[in-house]
Scaffold this active site. Sequence first.
Site, PDB file in Angstrom:
ATOM      1  N   HIS A 138      70.463  15.137  52.267  1.00 12.85           N
ATOM      2  CA  HIS A 138      70.950  13.765  52.334  1.00 12.85           C
ATOM      3  C   HIS A 138      70.069  12.815  51.539  1.00 12.85           C
ATOM      4  O   HIS A 138      70.551  11.924  50.859  1.00 12.85           O
ATOM      5  CB  HIS A 138      71.029  13.332  53.795  1.00 12.85           C
ATOM      6  CG  HIS A 138      72.098  14.078  54.535  1.00 12.85           C
ATOM      7  ND1 HIS A 138      72.305  13.966  55.878  1.00 12.85           N
ATOM      8  CD2 HIS A 138      73.028  14.940  54.091  1.00 12.85           C
ATOM      9  CE1 HIS A 138      73.315  14.739  56.226  1.00 12.85           C
ATOM     10  NE2 HIS A 138      73.757  15.348  55.160  1.00 12.85           N
TER      11      HIS A 138
ATOM     12  N   ARG B 149      81.910  20.594  41.271  1.00 14.57           N
ATOM     13  CA  ARG B 149      81.584  21.492  42.386  1.00 14.57           C
ATOM     14  C   ARG B 149      82.115  20.889  43.682  1.00 14.57           C
ATOM     15  O   ARG B 149      81.457  20.044  44.286  1.00 14.57           O
ATOM     16  CB  ARG B 149      80.071  21.680  42.483  1.00 14.57           C
ATOM     17  CG  ARG B 149      79.435  22.408  41.309  1.00 14.57           C
ATOM     18  CD  ARG B 149      77.932  22.529  41.532  1.00 14.57           C
ATOM     19  NE  ARG B 149      77.309  23.568  40.740  1.00 14.57           N
ATOM     20  CZ  ARG B 149      76.539  23.333  39.668  1.00 14.57           C
ATOM     21  NH1 ARG B 149      76.307  22.104  39.259  1.00 14.57           N
ATOM     22  NH2 ARG B 149      75.999  24.351  39.006  1.00 14.57           N
TER      23      ARG B 149
ATOM     24  N   ARG C  81      86.416  23.126  40.643  1.00 20.11           N
ATOM     25  CA  ARG C  81      86.133  24.489  41.082  1.00 20.11           C
ATOM     26  C   ARG C  81      86.469  24.587  42.563  1.00 20.11           C
ATOM     27  O   ARG C  81      86.036  23.736  43.354  1.00 20.11           O
ATOM     28  CB  ARG C  81      84.665  24.819  40.860  1.00 20.11           C
ATOM     29  CG  ARG C  81      84.323  26.189  41.433  1.00 20.11           C
ATOM     30  CD  ARG C  81      82.957  26.630  41.052  1.00 20.11           C
ATOM     31  NE  ARG C  81      81.940  25.961  41.840  1.00 20.11           N
ATOM     32  CZ  ARG C  81      80.630  26.151  41.649  1.00 20.11           C
ATOM     33  NH1 ARG C  81      80.213  26.959  40.688  1.00 20.11           N
ATOM     34  NH2 ARG C  81      79.765  25.537  42.398  1.00 20.11           N
TER      35      ARG C  81
ATOM     36  N   GLU D  84      80.978  35.278  36.662  1.00 19.51           N
ATOM     37  CA  GLU D  84      79.596  35.242  37.148  1.00 19.51           C
ATOM     38  C   GLU D  84      79.228  36.523  37.877  1.00 19.51           C
ATOM     39  O   GLU D  84      78.127  36.670  38.378  1.00 19.51           O
ATOM     40  CB  GLU D  84      79.322  33.997  37.997  1.00 19.51           C
ATOM     41  CG  GLU D  84      80.402  33.575  38.934  1.00 19.51           C
ATOM     42  CD  GLU D  84      80.134  32.200  39.576  1.00 19.51           C
ATOM     43  OE1 GLU D  84      79.092  31.589  39.340  1.00 19.51           O
ATOM     44  OE2 GLU D  84      81.006  31.768  40.340  1.00 19.51           O
TER      45      GLU D  84
ATOM     46  N   ARG E 203      68.306  34.035  42.498  1.00 15.33           N
ATOM     47  CA  ARG E 203      68.043  32.750  41.845  1.00 15.33           C
ATOM     48  C   ARG E 203      67.301  31.784  42.755  1.00 15.33           C
ATOM     49  O   ARG E 203      66.742  30.795  42.305  1.00 15.33           O
ATOM     50  CB  ARG E 203      69.360  32.121  41.351  1.00 15.33           C
ATOM     51  CG  ARG E 203      70.320  31.785  42.467  1.00 15.33           C
ATOM     52  CD  ARG E 203      71.695  31.435  41.945  1.00 15.33           C
ATOM     53  NE  ARG E 203      71.873  30.009  41.724  1.00 15.33           N
ATOM     54  CZ  ARG E 203      73.039  29.431  41.462  1.00 15.33           C
ATOM     55  NH1 ARG E 203      74.131  30.176  41.349  1.00 15.33           N
ATOM     56  NH2 ARG E 203      73.124  28.145  41.277  1.00 15.33           N
TER      57      ARG E 203
ATOM     58  N   CYS F  54      79.083  26.968  32.009  1.00 18.05           N
ATOM     59  CA  CYS F  54      78.746  25.807  32.843  1.00 18.05           C
ATOM     60  C   CYS F  54      77.490  26.037  33.687  1.00 18.05           C
ATOM     61  O   CYS F  54      77.170  25.251  34.546  1.00 18.05           O
ATOM     62  CB  CYS F  54      79.928  25.421  33.728  1.00 18.05           C
ATOM     63  SG  CYS F  54      80.414  26.713  34.870  1.00 18.05           S
TER      64      CYS F  54
HETATM   65  C1  PEP Z   1      76.683  29.270  37.961  1.00 18.38           C
HETATM   66  O1  PEP Z   1      76.574  30.160  38.797  1.00 18.38           O
HETATM   67  O2  PEP Z   1      76.210  29.342  36.821  1.00 18.38           O
HETATM   68  C2  PEP Z   1      77.395  28.029  38.277  1.00 18.38           C
HETATM   69  C3  PEP Z   1      77.694  27.154  37.349  1.00 18.38           C
HETATM   70  O3  PEP Z   1      77.702  27.801  39.560  1.00 18.38           O
HETATM   71  P1  PEP Z   1      76.643  27.422  40.692  1.00 18.38           P
HETATM   72  O4  PEP Z   1      75.339  27.134  40.018  1.00 18.38           O
HETATM   73  O5  PEP Z   1      77.222  26.250  41.384  1.00 18.38           O
HETATM   74  O6  PEP Z   1      76.638  28.658  41.507  1.00 18.38           O
HETATM   75 MG    MG Z   2      77.815  30.217  40.572  1.00 16.32          MG
END
Ligand code: PEP
Ligand code: MG
Length: 773
Positions: A387, A494, A530, A629, A663, A700
């Site tokens: 937030h 998103r 998305r 992805e 990640r 993206c």
């Molecule tokens: C990605 O995975 O590269 C992507 C754009 O989506 P997010 O980062 O929202 O998972």
């Molecule tokens: Mg992603």
Amino acid sequence: MGAAAGRMDGAGGDRNGFGGGSRRMLRRLRDAMARAATPRERLDEIVRIVAADMAAEVCSIYVRRSDRTLELCATEGLAPEAVGRTRLRVGEGLVGDIAATARPLALSDAQSHPKFAYRPETGEEIYQSLMGAPVLRSDRLLGVIAVQNRTRRQYSDEDIETLETFAMALAEPLGAGGLVEDSGGEAARRARPAPIDGLSLVPGLAIGRAFPHRRPVAPSRVVAEDPDAERERLEAAVRALNRRLDRLVDGAALPRAGEHAEVLDAYRMFARDRGWLDRMREAVGRGLTAEAAARRALDDARARIGRVSDPYLRERLADFEALADELTGLLAAGDGGNAAGDAAAARPEPPEDAVLVARALGPADLLAYDRERLRAVVLEEGSAAAHVSIVARALGIPTVGRASGVLSEVEPGDPMVVDGDNGRVFPRPGEEALAQFRRSLEARRAERALFAADRDKPCAMRDGARISLRLNAGLLADLPQLAATGAEGIGLYRTEIPFMVRPEIPDVEAQTDLYRRIVEGAGGRPVVFRALDAGGDKRLDALPVGAEDNPAMGWRSLRILLDRPALLRRQVRALIRASAGRELRLMFPMVSDVAEFDRARRAVEREMERAREAGSGLPSALRLGAMVEIPALLWQMDALLRRADFVSVGSNDLLQFVFAADRGSELVARRYDPLSAPFLRALRTIAAACARAGAPVSVCGEMAGRPLEALALAGLGYRSLSMAAASIGPVKRALMAADGGETAAFLEGLLASGEERPREALAAFARDRGIPA
Ligand code: PEP
Ligand code: MG
């Protein structure tokens, strides 16, 4: 059994935890400290008392040193030779983890915990259970106190509270320097620390002086003398809290609409939450002071959600902590009501160039400061969807989160540089570096002026190859960036971000309203929505998914949507309504095989059919896309492209799955390079399949927003890139300085030659041609 013995004699068996037992125990601790002659003897006394009191075979105190390590300074039970020798980095091992998270931890089987770091010199291999608590003063980490047991002991909530009470009692003398001879001393602490890597939450570069956000100290008076008067104090303070929040939120210089407004409204509602108020009233009814009741309610919330390591749930706790702080501050300000509205006046005023430093902040905390004085915010915790991040974004304050250890590193007034673009913090950078940063700030200003000059030019490479640059967005607050950057549209909206700030899934009407505002705000530029990408690193309050060993590879994203068709239906219905008379572009995240895409497409077509039958307005065109992805799609590209109208590469997730590197993990997140041969080849495969099928393709993920990476993508044939607002200018400048044909030929040669260091080779290519990448 041991736990019960410890409790009887220790913190008291009552849920209040601050009862007579606690007081007795604290008195014993104080007496022991008074008796001991040297700091070392004092620490030895403390560990003996705590071990006995908690029926533990081991009690150890680790003190935080200036180099961000924790040194074992006293122990009862571990090998005495380890004292002064055993060191752990903050974040290393279980003790380091307690320090890094500033949260207690209790494990009956500590040794099988993945974070367990074995130190042979301590002889700790025989102890199975471990419980530890951070020693904090004003949020600043001073050390860790830990107990260990030989048997598998299930520490109870009361055990944890008792240890936390000991930790609280230790904070005062440890903070005042009365307990340990600091080997490094003040001089070492003042040495220039290394930069701290965190997470970029709001971009921008800022230079200022550290201003730690002060949290009220733990209440000194816990037992009420007059419960009726105490009840009145509490009620008056709660009324004052509500008035104060109303004033802050209504008076804030922020746009009326947007997620930040919802965040702040939700926070205001939270302050009126019956459950919270009832818990405090009950505690006062049991004889606690109003301050102790506020603390008790917070401890309860911590017990419920704070001990899970899930960063998302911990963010929710930040709201609670901020409210409890605010209430405690109001109670301390006077009679809990009349003078209380001015607790703010009692706060020290930040300098004119303040860098606000805190562990976590509530969304209203920022509003309590004069915006003009805040240059940047640095948090030890925090995430993009927190937030406070949403409010900071709306206020345009550069913010870095997850800057672990920053609170312990800086003193009020220390110069600091905050690089919100790259998520880095430089405490006390030194005169020379500071001068360099000032020049850099100037240069960025000049650069921004340059970007602004290019803003309305289309992005064309030197040979005329056109690249469409678009914006990644997730909040209404992002929309003004379209005009500010000259982006050609939104390449990734998103939709889960607005869901993340709400306690429940918005209904069709609310979603329609939101999507309509986005489409209208985009002013005719294309928007790629998305579908809800929940789960994995994107936790939604409204959609709890059970615990899984590997949430990134678990029940998430499109998998959830296909298993919960009503959720998908609601979203699609809202998107169709919001796009009446306009083109609707919708893509599905985390597609693993074409059959999933088929099912998603059918669900959309059914909703279109329904809308047609109902005679409601339809989108003028419908384009459905798939995000690439998950590596499995690489071997289904031709089949996918027979079904999908476009694809977009989510390189963040693709990289994580291609290299099997989480990640979200600090240890491996930056380990693999998107500009490495295997990843570039994967990207080339996707681009080539799309070219064969004549299907539009974009990237993206974050790599699209970095100039050198963007250059590589252009060379591989990508003609559409979507990125954060701050990246559009730099990427455009790099691409406009490069020749499309030459870059493509260079990449082809690079991949054919088996070059082992593509990044270096590409950087040299750019340098030789004066491409600012
Ligand atoms: C990605 O995975 O590269 C992507 C754009 O989506 P997010 O980062 O929202 O998972
Ligand atoms: Mg992603």
